[in-house]
Write a protein that holds these residues in place. Sequence first.
Motif, mmCIF file in Angstrom:
data_model
loop_
_atom_site.group_PDB
_atom_site.id
_atom_site.type_symbol
_atom_site.label_atom_id
_atom_site.label_comp_id
_atom_site.label_asym_id
_atom_site.label_seq_id
_atom_site.Cartn_x
_atom_site.Cartn_y
_atom_site.Cartn_z
ATOM 1 N N ALA A 20 0.826 -1.212 0.000
ATOM 2 C CA ALA A 20 0.000 0.000 0.000
ATOM 3 C C ALA A 20 0.856 1.257 0.000
ATOM 4 C CB ALA A 20 -0.928 -0.024 1.205
ATOM 5 N N LEU A 21 1.926 1.254 0.784
ATOM 6 C CA LEU A 21 2.814 2.417 0.811
ATOM 7 C C LEU A 21 3.506 2.625 -0.530
ATOM 8 C CD1 LEU A 21 4.434 2.008 4.359
ATOM 9 C CD2 LEU A 21 2.713 3.684 3.654
ATOM 10 N N SER A 22 3.978 1.525 -1.131
ATOM 11 C CA SER A 22 4.630 1.640 -2.441
ATOM 12 C C SER A 22 3.644 2.119 -3.493
ATOM 13 C CB SER A 22 5.234 0.290 -2.833
ATOM 14 O OG SER A 22 5.839 0.355 -4.105
ATOM 15 N N PHE A 23 2.415 1.615 -3.401
ATOM 16 C CA PHE A 23 1.369 2.025 -4.335
ATOM 17 C C PHE A 23 1.111 3.534 -4.226
ATOM 18 C CE2 PHE A 23 -2.903 2.533 -5.950
ATOM 19 C CZ PHE A 23 -2.970 1.636 -7.007
ATOM 20 N N ALA A 24 1.042 4.020 -2.984
ATOM 21 C CA ALA A 24 0.780 5.444 -2.770
ATOM 22 C C ALA A 24 1.936 6.299 -3.258
ATOM 23 C CB ALA A 24 0.513 5.695 -1.287
ATOM 24 N N HIS A 25 3.180 5.846 -3.020
ATOM 25 C CA HIS A 25 4.342 6.624 -3.461
ATOM 26 C C HIS A 25 4.395 6.720 -4.981
ATOM 27 C CE1 HIS A 25 6.512 5.639 0.574
ATOM 28 N NE2 HIS A 25 5.614 6.622 0.692
ATOM 29 N N LEU A 26 4.076 5.622 -5.669
ATOM 30 C CA LEU A 26 4.056 5.643 -7.130
ATOM 31 C C LEU A 26 2.966 6.579 -7.644
ATOM 32 C CD1 LEU A 26 4.661 1.848 -7.873
ATOM 33 C CD2 LEU A 26 6.124 3.732 -8.603
ATOM 34 N N HIS A 27 1.831 6.566 -6.974
ATOM 35 C CA HIS A 27 0.743 7.467 -7.376
ATOM 36 C C HIS A 27 1.146 8.922 -7.209
ATOM 37 C CE1 HIS A 27 -2.760 9.993 -6.271
ATOM 38 N NE2 HIS A 27 -3.331 9.403 -7.340
ATOM 39 N N ASN A 82 9.658 5.315 -3.967
ATOM 40 C CA ASN A 82 9.679 5.420 -2.508
ATOM 41 C C ASN A 82 10.730 6.424 -2.035
ATOM 42 O OD1 ASN A 82 7.676 3.446 -2.381
ATOM 43 N ND2 ASN A 82 9.172 1.777 -2.241
ATOM 44 N N VAL A 83 11.892 6.384 -2.705
ATOM 45 C CA VAL A 83 12.967 7.305 -2.299
ATOM 46 C C VAL A 83 12.659 8.741 -2.729
ATOM 47 C CG1 VAL A 83 15.422 7.814 -2.613
ATOM 48 C CG2 VAL A 83 14.673 5.451 -2.326
ATOM 49 N N ALA A 84 12.090 8.849 -3.955
ATOM 50 C CA ALA A 84 11.839 10.207 -4.468
ATOM 51 C C ALA A 84 10.799 10.946 -3.655
ATOM 52 C CB ALA A 84 11.392 10.103 -5.928
ATOM 53 N N THR A 85 9.827 10.258 -3.124
ATOM 54 C CA THR A 85 8.779 10.919 -2.335
ATOM 55 C C THR A 85 9.175 11.131 -0.881
ATOM 56 O OG1 THR A 85 7.787 8.739 -1.934
ATOM 57 C CG2 THR A 85 6.924 10.030 -3.776
ATOM 58 N N ALA A 86 10.417 10.774 -0.532
ATOM 59 C CA ALA A 86 10.871 10.956 0.862
ATOM 60 C C ALA A 86 11.538 12.301 1.071
ATOM 61 C CB ALA A 86 11.839 9.836 1.225
ATOM 62 N N GLY A 87 11.431 13.187 0.124
ATOM 63 C CA GLY A 87 11.989 14.523 0.274
ATOM 64 C C GLY A 87 13.263 14.749 -0.493
ATOM 65 N N PHE A 88 13.736 13.791 -1.256
ATOM 66 C CA PHE A 88 14.960 13.987 -2.029
ATOM 67 C C PHE A 88 14.708 14.798 -3.306
ATOM 68 C CE2 PHE A 88 15.873 10.257 0.519
ATOM 69 C CZ PHE A 88 17.147 10.513 0.980
ATOM 70 N N LEU A 89 13.442 14.803 -3.771
ATOM 71 C CA LEU A 89 13.096 15.579 -4.951
ATOM 72 C C LEU A 89 12.014 16.595 -4.598
ATOM 73 C CD1 LEU A 89 12.894 12.855 -7.768
ATOM 74 C CD2 LEU A 89 14.752 14.470 -7.341
ATOM 75 N N LEU A 91 8.844 17.716 -5.443
ATOM 76 C CA LEU A 91 7.724 17.259 -6.247
ATOM 77 C C LEU A 91 6.899 18.410 -6.796
ATOM 78 C CD1 LEU A 91 6.517 14.155 -4.168
ATOM 79 C CD2 LEU A 91 8.081 14.247 -6.128
ATOM 80 N N ALA A 92 7.071 19.598 -6.203
ATOM 81 C CA ALA A 92 6.352 20.752 -6.757
ATOM 82 C C ALA A 92 6.955 21.165 -8.084
ATOM 83 C CB ALA A 92 6.365 21.916 -5.770
ATOM 84 N N ASN A 93 8.250 20.988 -8.222
ATOM 85 C CA ASN A 93 8.949 21.277 -9.480
ATOM 86 C C ASN A 93 9.798 20.063 -9.863
ATOM 87 O OD1 ASN A 93 8.073 24.103 -9.742
ATOM 88 N ND2 ASN A 93 9.403 24.483 -7.964
ATOM 89 N N PRO A 94 9.176 19.000 -10.375
ATOM 90 C CA PRO A 94 9.930 17.786 -10.693
ATOM 91 C C PRO A 94 10.889 18.025 -11.856
ATOM 92 C CG PRO A 94 7.694 17.603 -11.534
ATOM 93 C CD PRO A 94 7.749 18.872 -10.720
ATOM 94 N N PRO A 95 12.055 17.368 -11.847
ATOM 95 C CA PRO A 95 13.010 17.562 -12.938
ATOM 96 C C PRO A 95 12.482 16.973 -14.247
ATOM 97 C CG PRO A 95 13.755 15.839 -11.465
ATOM 98 C CD PRO A 95 12.546 16.465 -10.811
ATOM 99 N N ALA A 96 13.107 17.416 -15.337
ATOM 100 C CA ALA A 96 12.678 16.951 -16.665
ATOM 101 C C ALA A 96 12.948 15.462 -16.853
ATOM 102 C CB ALA A 96 13.397 17.765 -17.750
ATOM 103 N N LEU A 97 14.006 14.958 -16.231
ATOM 104 C CA LEU A 97 14.322 13.543 -16.367
ATOM 105 C C LEU A 97 13.246 12.664 -15.740
ATOM 106 C CD1 LEU A 97 16.434 11.553 -17.406
ATOM 107 C CD2 LEU A 97 17.559 11.678 -15.165
ATOM 108 N N LEU A 98 12.678 13.130 -14.607
ATOM 109 C CA LEU A 98 11.596 12.380 -13.979
ATOM 110 C C LEU A 98 10.357 12.391 -14.860
ATOM 111 C CD1 LEU A 98 10.381 10.872 -11.575
ATOM 112 C CD2 LEU A 98 9.809 13.096 -10.570
ATOM 113 N N ARG A 99 10.031 13.537 -15.451
ATOM 114 C CA ARG A 99 8.876 13.594 -16.344
ATOM 115 C C ARG A 99 9.076 12.662 -17.549
ATOM 116 N NH1 ARG A 99 5.432 18.025 -15.729
ATOM 117 N NH2 ARG A 99 6.049 19.450 -14.062
#
Length: 223
Positions: A20-27, A82-89, A91-99
């Motif tokens: 469930a946590l992984s599902f939420a992070h991916l969402h 999971n790592v990206a949603t832990a504050g390392f990125l 998310l308000a301004n995601p990088p172009a590589l993530l998009r």
Amino acid sequence: MSARPLRLDAVLVQAVIAGALSFAHLHDLAAAAGQDGWKAWAYPVSVDLLLVAAWRRLRTDGPSRLAWCWFLIALFASLGANVATAGFLDLANPPALLRLGIAGWPALAFLGGTLLAHSADHQIPDPPAPTPAPERAPVTNVELEPEPVPDPEPAPALTEEVPALLAAAPAAAPAVPAVLVDHARKVADEYRDRTGSPIDTDTLRARLGVPPHLADAIAAQLA
């Protein structure tokens, strides 16, 4: 037969919470990358299904490069979210590589699922087991009686016939039997081949073992 009651297992509960946590992070990551509405919910489903399909392929068909490759890709996607949603990125301004990664994931997941589902049809089948040869009946030793060899026909006994013929023939003009003439001719031919000259009467008489007057009569027929 009653159904087995469902029991709560600590490992099962932990798996449900982690899923469930992984599902939420991916969402959340998909939504931050610009995928809104139902599309943001489809991304975690796609990642988890690819992960389960690769793991099932490993369990059923054994280790393979294809299954391990797509298992690691799906695991990296889930772990990265999971790592990206832990504050390392941000998310308000995601990088172009993530998009770019989020936008290209559907095609990548479709390719992985297709290969995992249909690559097993092209596997080389195992060779059929060799058919055992039929057992042969044991051969018993049969004693074969040797075929009787016919005795050779004895040659005409000249020594036994000559005295009887001589006794029956008159003294004045001895009658020479044809068998004795044939035998004398063979003796004469053998003598001629060996010495190169015709046989004389004395030699013929000695070879045949006949009296002188009979030898003369035979020699006269051979001349």
